[in-house]
Design an enzyme around this catalytic site. Structure first.
Site, PDB file in Angstrom:
ATOM      1  N   VAL A 185       0.852  -1.184   0.000  1.00 32.09           N
ATOM      2  CA  VAL A 185       0.000   0.000   0.000  1.00 32.09           C
ATOM      3  C   VAL A 185       0.885   1.230   0.000  1.00 32.09           C
ATOM      4  CG1 VAL A 185      -1.953  -1.081   1.175  1.00 32.09           C
ATOM      5  CG2 VAL A 185      -0.162   0.009   2.516  1.00 32.09           C
ATOM      6  N   SER A 186       0.341   2.330  -0.480  1.00 31.79           N
ATOM      7  CA  SER A 186       1.066   3.589  -0.448  1.00 31.79           C
ATOM      8  C   SER A 186       0.206   4.609   0.274  1.00 31.79           C
ATOM      9  CB  SER A 186       1.368   4.077  -1.869  1.00 31.79           C
ATOM     10  OG  SER A 186       0.180   4.497  -2.504  1.00 31.79           O
TER      11      SER A 186
END
Length: 201
Positions: A11-12
């Site tokens: 995830v970012s």
């Protein structure tokens, strides 16, 4: 030999799908110690947990990922990681969002051929979509700027004594350090404000 199951998610800060990815992987009863997650932006793409997982994966192990773009940030990288895992490591991969990408199926030549074609098409589509998103974002920013929308942090107003201090500094009555201190600013900030002040007065 017992097959180890692994799950990888990334995830970012811009696309928070951690819960969705994690729920999908936990539903497969993958041991918690075999779940690896990196929180990195696509721009940076340093993935310490991914590298740690790859070192642990052995022949005939099984890796689950939610979507194909978790493997890489572009077409070439996705294909390279797929090749590394399936050909060099001898592991199987299952892409949950795309049942066709399940290397446990069709171990014959035709099955492998079809899987490779699907992978290449999907990798290209994933990269193309990211490029389109970046283009739309850039176009949206340009359109907003044309309408006068300001981006970035709003500039702080000049202190009331700035004009007086600026003139004293320009008249060499104050050093840069003294002028900056009088305005409660770092030297670099005072100097850049001074340069801008000159062009607007």
């Amino acid at each position: 030999m017992l097959t180890n199951q692994y799950g990888y998610l990334r995830v970012s800060t811009k696309e928070q799908h951690e819960d969705r990815q994690l729920a999908a992987l936990r539903a497969l009863a993958i041991p918690e110690e075999n779940l690896f997650m990196d929180k990195q932006s696509g721009k940076d793409f340093q993935r310490p947990q991914y590298k740690k997982m790859v070192k642990r994966i052995q022949r005939d192990d099984l890796l689950y990922i939610k979507s194909i773009d978790r493997l890489g940030r572009n077409y070439e990288e996705i294909l390279e990681q797929w090749r590394l895992l399936t050909k060099e490591k001898g592991a199987d991969i299952v892409v949950l969002d795309m049942p066709l990408l399940d290397t446990r199926r069709g171990k014959d030549l035709m099955g492998t051929f079809l899987s490779d074609i699907v992978l290449q098409v999907l990798s290209f589509v994933a990269e193309n979509e990211r490029s389109n998103i970046r283009q739309r974002q850039a176009e949206g920013i340009e359109a907003a700027k044309a309408k006068g929308v300001k981006f970035g942090r709003p500039s702080t107003p000049l202190p009331e004594n700035f004009d007086q201090v600026y003139r004293a500094w320009r008249g060499k009555k104050l050093t840069l350090q003294e002028a900056a201190a009088a305005c409660a600013m770092p030297r670099g900030t005072f100097y850049s404000k001074a340069m801008k002040f000159e062009t607007t007065t």
